[in-house]
Motif scaffolding. Structure first.
Motif, PDB file in Angstrom:
ATOM      1  N   ILE A  36       0.846  -1.206   0.000  1.00  0.00           N
ATOM      2  CA  ILE A  36       0.000   0.000   0.000  1.00  0.00           C
ATOM      3  C   ILE A  36       0.876   1.250   0.000  1.00  0.00           C
ATOM      4  CG2 ILE A  36      -1.696   1.315   1.317  1.00  0.00           C
ATOM      5  CD1 ILE A  36      -2.852  -1.334   2.266  1.00  0.00           C
ATOM      6  N   GLY A  37       1.979   1.210   0.679  1.00  0.00           N
ATOM      7  CA  GLY A  37       2.896   2.339   0.726  1.00  0.00           C
ATOM      8  C   GLY A  37       3.477   2.678  -0.640  1.00  0.00           C
ATOM      9  N   GLN A  38       3.637   1.671  -1.477  1.00  0.00           N
ATOM     10  CA  GLN A  38       4.167   1.900  -2.818  1.00  0.00           C
ATOM     11  C   GLN A  38       3.132   2.590  -3.712  1.00  0.00           C
ATOM     12  OE1 GLN A  38       5.242  -2.050  -3.995  1.00  0.00           O
ATOM     13  NE2 GLN A  38       7.399  -1.760  -3.430  1.00  0.00           N
ATOM     14  N   PHE A  39       1.857   2.267  -3.523  1.00  0.00           N
ATOM     15  CA  PHE A  39       0.799   2.820  -4.371  1.00  0.00           C
ATOM     16  C   PHE A  39       0.176   4.099  -3.821  1.00  0.00           C
ATOM     17  CE2 PHE A  39       0.732  -1.693  -5.633  1.00  0.00           C
ATOM     18  CZ  PHE A  39       1.022  -1.514  -6.984  1.00  0.00           C
ATOM     19  N   LEU A  40       0.556   4.477  -2.611  1.00  0.00           N
ATOM     20  CA  LEU A  40      -0.022   5.673  -1.985  1.00  0.00           C
ATOM     21  C   LEU A  40       0.219   6.951  -2.800  1.00  0.00           C
ATOM     22  CD1 LEU A  40      -1.670   6.535   0.445  1.00  0.00           C
ATOM     23  CD2 LEU A  40       0.455   6.955   1.664  1.00  0.00           C
TER      24      LEU A  40
ATOM     25  N   LEU B 286      -2.798   9.232  -4.347  1.00  0.00           N
ATOM     26  CA  LEU B 286      -2.901  10.663  -4.035  1.00  0.00           C
ATOM     27  C   LEU B 286      -2.948  11.508  -5.305  1.00  0.00           C
ATOM     28  CD1 LEU B 286      -0.728  10.589  -0.940  1.00  0.00           C
ATOM     29  CD2 LEU B 286      -2.630  12.149  -1.142  1.00  0.00           C
ATOM     30  N   ILE B 287      -2.170  11.165  -6.308  1.00  0.00           N
ATOM     31  CA  ILE B 287      -2.181  11.901  -7.578  1.00  0.00           C
ATOM     32  C   ILE B 287      -3.563  11.790  -8.223  1.00  0.00           C
ATOM     33  CG2 ILE B 287      -1.285  11.877  -9.944  1.00  0.00           C
ATOM     34  CD1 ILE B 287       1.443  11.167  -8.728  1.00  0.00           C
ATOM     35  N   PHE B 288      -4.156  10.601  -8.202  1.00  0.00           N
ATOM     36  CA  PHE B 288      -5.479  10.420  -8.777  1.00  0.00           C
ATOM     37  C   PHE B 288      -6.533  11.227  -8.026  1.00  0.00           C
ATOM     38  CE2 PHE B 288      -9.563   8.254  -9.090  1.00  0.00           C
ATOM     39  CZ  PHE B 288      -9.758   8.339 -10.457  1.00  0.00           C
TER      40      PHE B 288
ATOM     41  N   TYR C   2      -8.715  14.228  -9.593  1.00  0.00           N
ATOM     42  CA  TYR C   2     -10.180  14.166  -9.589  1.00  0.00           C
ATOM     43  C   TYR C   2     -10.772  15.465  -9.057  1.00  0.00           C
ATOM     44  CZ  TYR C   2     -14.938  12.858  -8.483  1.00  0.00           C
ATOM     45  OH  TYR C   2     -16.303  12.845  -8.406  1.00  0.00           O
ATOM     46  N   PHE C   3     -10.290  15.933  -7.911  1.00  0.00           N
ATOM     47  CA  PHE C   3     -10.895  17.110  -7.286  1.00  0.00           C
ATOM     48  C   PHE C   3     -10.527  18.427  -7.967  1.00  0.00           C
ATOM     49  CE2 PHE C   3     -11.646  14.224  -3.707  1.00  0.00           C
ATOM     50  CZ  PHE C   3     -12.973  14.521  -3.480  1.00  0.00           C
ATOM     51  N   PHE C   4      -9.399  18.484  -8.661  1.00  0.00           N
ATOM     52  CA  PHE C   4      -9.000  19.733  -9.301  1.00  0.00           C
ATOM     53  C   PHE C   4      -9.257  19.772 -10.809  1.00  0.00           C
ATOM     54  CE2 PHE C   4      -6.402  20.117  -5.419  1.00  0.00           C
ATOM     55  CZ  PHE C   4      -6.837  21.365  -5.026  1.00  0.00           C
ATOM     56  N   MET C   5      -9.495  18.621 -11.445  1.00  0.00           N
ATOM     57  CA  MET C   5      -9.683  18.618 -12.891  1.00  0.00           C
ATOM     58  C   MET C   5     -10.992  17.972 -13.321  1.00  0.00           C
ATOM     59  SD  MET C   5      -5.744  17.713 -13.867  1.00  0.00           S
ATOM     60  CE  MET C   5      -6.100  17.241 -15.507  1.00  0.00           C
ATOM     61  N   ILE C   6     -11.259  16.776 -12.893  1.00  0.00           N
ATOM     62  CA  ILE C   6     -12.418  16.028 -13.377  1.00  0.00           C
ATOM     63  C   ILE C   6     -13.717  16.557 -12.793  1.00  0.00           C
ATOM     64  CG2 ILE C   6     -13.474  13.741 -13.480  1.00  0.00           C
ATOM     65  CD1 ILE C   6     -10.578  12.620 -13.366  1.00  0.00           C
TER      66      ILE C   6
END
Length: 94
Positions: free
Chosen positions: A4-8, A12-14, A18-22
């Motif tokens: 999970i630490g590797q994909f965190l 976060l980027i997604f 989502y909140f700033f673009m989509i």
């Protein structure tokens, strides 16, 4: 737990994207659709290309409208209308 630490950072980027673009784009599309549905005869409008005119006729079949300008009558798709000016013109000056 280490996986999970590797994909965190990727998660976060997604979330940020989502909140700033989509999400704002979806809200803008929803507002434009609501605006196009609320148009009525006699509204003074401006198209996205900058043409000013007044709505003379609305066609529900192909979602278009006929706009009367000083040059004559033109047929536009409702999605080409940028803003409605009737409220702004009749609003009292502050």
């Amino acid at each position: 737990m280490g996986d999970i630490g590797q994909f965190l950072p990727m998660i976060l980027i997604f979330v940020v994207a989502y909140f700033f673009m989509i999400r704002p784009q979806m809200k803008r599309q929803k507002d434009e659709k609501k605006f196009a549905a609320a148009l009525k005869k006699g509204d003074k409008i401006v198209t996205k290309s900058g043409l000013h005119g007044k709505i003379v006729e609305l066609n529900e079949k192909d979602f278009s409208c006929i706009i009367e300008t000083m040059a004559g009558r033109l047929k536009f798709d409702r999605s080409a209308i940028s803003m409605e000016m009737s409220n702004k013109l009749s609003a009292p000056a502050k």
